[in-house]
Scaffold this motif. Sequence first.
Motif, PDB file in Angstrom:
ATOM      1  N   THR A 165      56.228  19.609 -12.676  1.00 12.39           N
ATOM      2  CA  THR A 165      56.145  21.046 -12.414  1.00 12.39           C
ATOM      3  C   THR A 165      54.681  21.435 -12.236  1.00 12.39           C
ATOM      4  OG1 THR A 165      55.960  21.600 -14.755  1.00 12.39           O
ATOM      5  CG2 THR A 165      58.192  21.472 -13.822  1.00 12.39           C
ATOM      6  N   GLU A 166      54.469  22.602 -11.636  1.00 14.20           N
ATOM      7  CA  GLU A 166      53.096  23.047 -11.392  1.00 14.20           C
ATOM      8  C   GLU A 166      52.345  23.270 -12.704  1.00 14.20           C
ATOM      9  OE1 GLU A 166      50.726  26.394  -8.814  1.00 14.20           O
ATOM     10  OE2 GLU A 166      52.840  26.002  -8.435  1.00 14.20           O
ATOM     11  N   ARG A 167      53.033  23.764 -13.704  1.00 14.10           N
ATOM     12  CA  ARG A 167      52.403  23.975 -15.012  1.00 14.10           C
ATOM     13  C   ARG A 167      51.952  22.649 -15.610  1.00 14.10           C
ATOM     14  NH1 ARG A 167      55.198  27.431 -19.684  1.00 14.10           N
ATOM     15  NH2 ARG A 167      54.438  29.072 -18.323  1.00 14.10           N
ATOM     16  N   MET A 168      52.775  21.625 -15.499  1.00  9.65           N
ATOM     17  CA  MET A 168      52.417  20.313 -16.046  1.00  9.65           C
ATOM     18  C   MET A 168      51.236  19.714 -15.286  1.00  9.65           C
ATOM     19  SD  MET A 168      53.265  18.619 -18.536  1.00  9.65           S
ATOM     20  CE  MET A 168      52.743  17.095 -19.230  1.00  9.65           C
ATOM     21  N   TYR A 169      51.191  19.912 -13.973  1.00  7.88           N
ATOM     22  CA  TYR A 169      50.047  19.446 -13.200  1.00  7.88           C
ATOM     23  C   TYR A 169      48.762  20.119 -13.666  1.00  7.88           C
ATOM     24  CZ  TYR A 169      52.533  16.717  -9.672  1.00  7.88           C
ATOM     25  OH  TYR A 169      53.260  15.764  -9.021  1.00  7.88           O
ATOM     26  N   MET A 170      48.824  21.401 -13.968  1.00  2.14           N
ATOM     27  CA  MET A 170      47.639  22.115 -14.444  1.00  2.14           C
ATOM     28  C   MET A 170      47.221  21.612 -15.814  1.00  2.14           C
ATOM     29  SD  MET A 170      46.750  23.918 -11.970  1.00  2.14           S
ATOM     30  CE  MET A 170      45.480  24.910 -12.682  1.00  2.14           C
ATOM     31  N   TYR A 171      48.165  21.338 -16.682  1.00  4.01           N
ATOM     32  CA  TYR A 171      47.835  20.778 -17.997  1.00  4.01           C
ATOM     33  C   TYR A 171      47.184  19.399 -17.856  1.00  4.01           C
ATOM     34  CZ  TYR A 171      50.595  24.353 -20.459  1.00  4.01           C
ATOM     35  OH  TYR A 171      51.077  25.524 -20.963  1.00  4.01           O
ATOM     36  N   MET A 172      47.722  18.574 -16.979  1.00  2.00           N
ATOM     37  CA  MET A 172      47.164  17.229 -16.787  1.00  2.00           C
ATOM     38  C   MET A 172      45.756  17.299 -16.209  1.00  2.00           C
ATOM     39  SD  MET A 172      49.370  15.159 -17.972  1.00  2.00           S
ATOM     40  CE  MET A 172      48.890  13.587 -17.337  1.00  2.00           C
ATOM     41  N   PHE A 173      45.534  18.211 -15.261  1.00  2.00           N
ATOM     42  CA  PHE A 173      44.211  18.355 -14.675  1.00  2.00           C
ATOM     43  C   PHE A 173      43.214  18.880 -15.710  1.00  2.00           C
ATOM     44  CE2 PHE A 173      41.032  20.404 -11.851  1.00  2.00           C
ATOM     45  CZ  PHE A 173      40.620  19.253 -11.210  1.00  2.00           C
ATOM     46  N   GLY A 174      43.643  19.813 -16.543  1.00  2.00           N
ATOM     47  CA  GLY A 174      42.786  20.319 -17.618  1.00  2.00           C
ATOM     48  C   GLY A 174      42.425  19.222 -18.605  1.00  2.00           C
ATOM     49  N   ALA A 175      43.381  18.374 -18.940  1.00  2.00           N
ATOM     50  CA  ALA A 175      43.108  17.251 -19.841  1.00  2.00           C
ATOM     51  C   ALA A 175      42.139  16.265 -19.201  1.00  2.00           C
ATOM     52  CB  ALA A 175      44.412  16.550 -20.220  1.00  2.00           C
ATOM     53  N   TYR A 176      42.318  16.025 -17.906  1.00  2.00           N
ATOM     54  CA  TYR A 176      41.414  15.134 -17.179  1.00  2.00           C
ATOM     55  C   TYR A 176      39.986  15.681 -17.197  1.00  2.00           C
ATOM     56  CZ  TYR A 176      39.157  12.814 -13.241  1.00  2.00           C
ATOM     57  OH  TYR A 176      38.280  12.136 -12.456  1.00  2.00           O
ATOM     58  N   LEU A 177      39.842  16.982 -16.927  1.00  2.00           N
ATOM     59  CA  LEU A 177      38.512  17.589 -16.931  1.00  2.00           C
ATOM     60  C   LEU A 177      37.876  17.541 -18.315  1.00  2.00           C
ATOM     61  CD1 LEU A 177      38.941  20.707 -14.638  1.00  2.00           C
ATOM     62  CD2 LEU A 177      37.829  18.540 -14.118  1.00  2.00           C
ATOM     63  N   MET A 178      38.666  17.751 -19.360  1.00  2.00           N
ATOM     64  CA  MET A 178      38.133  17.710 -20.725  1.00  2.00           C
ATOM     65  C   MET A 178      37.632  16.310 -21.059  1.00  2.00           C
ATOM     66  SD  MET A 178      37.549  19.228 -23.568  1.00  2.00           S
ATOM     67  CE  MET A 178      38.573  20.560 -24.038  1.00  2.00           C
ATOM     68  N   ILE A 179      38.419  15.295 -20.750  1.00  2.00           N
ATOM     69  CA  ILE A 179      38.011  13.914 -21.032  1.00  2.00           C
ATOM     70  C   ILE A 179      36.776  13.547 -20.214  1.00  2.00           C
ATOM     71  CG2 ILE A 179      38.709  11.489 -20.777  1.00  2.00           C
ATOM     72  CD1 ILE A 179      41.569  12.467 -21.490  1.00  2.00           C
ATOM     73  N   PHE A 180      36.743  13.976 -18.941  1.00  2.00           N
ATOM     74  CA  PHE A 180      35.589  13.689 -18.101  1.00  2.00           C
ATOM     75  C   PHE A 180      34.323  14.327 -18.670  1.00  2.00           C
ATOM     76  CE2 PHE A 180      32.636  15.108 -14.843  1.00  2.00           C
ATOM     77  CZ  PHE A 180      32.277  13.887 -14.292  1.00  2.00           C
ATOM     78  N   MET A 181      34.401  15.594 -19.053  1.00  2.00           N
ATOM     79  CA  MET A 181      33.203  16.283 -19.540  1.00  2.00           C
ATOM     80  C   MET A 181      32.709  15.711 -20.861  1.00  2.00           C
ATOM     81  SD  MET A 181      32.052  18.206 -17.294  1.00  2.00           S
ATOM     82  CE  MET A 181      30.762  18.902 -18.279  1.00  2.00           C
ATOM     83  N   VAL A 182      33.611  15.334 -21.747  1.00  2.00           N
ATOM     84  CA  VAL A 182      33.194  14.712 -23.008  1.00  2.00           C
ATOM     85  C   VAL A 182      32.532  13.370 -22.724  1.00  2.00           C
ATOM     86  CG1 VAL A 182      34.060  13.644 -25.132  1.00  2.00           C
ATOM     87  CG2 VAL A 182      34.863  15.909 -24.458  1.00  2.00           C
TER      88      VAL A 182
END
Length: 80
Positions: free
Chosen positions: A47-64
């Motif tokens: 779902t679009e909501r799940m895609y946004m959650y996954m992208f947010g998690a990806y960005l968080m891991i990348f920035m850390v």
Amino acid sequence: MDNMFKLCGFWTGIFAVMFFIGGMMPATVIFVASTIFFLLLGYLNLTERMYMYMFGAYLMIFMVGFSYYATFIHVPGGGH
């Protein structure tokens, strides 16, 4: 939304090839991993909501990871 992840996978794959040609192996490995991640997500049809959650998690891991690398590992001006 799944097409955008496929597009991100395409562009990270292009960057991986460029880094490989430039002899930058750590960056190549990171971008190949990102390419695989984005292509996997692109074909899951979530779902679009799940895609946004996954992208947010990806960005968080990348920035850390990037902040850790830039603060503790990278040597400024350490050219060849």
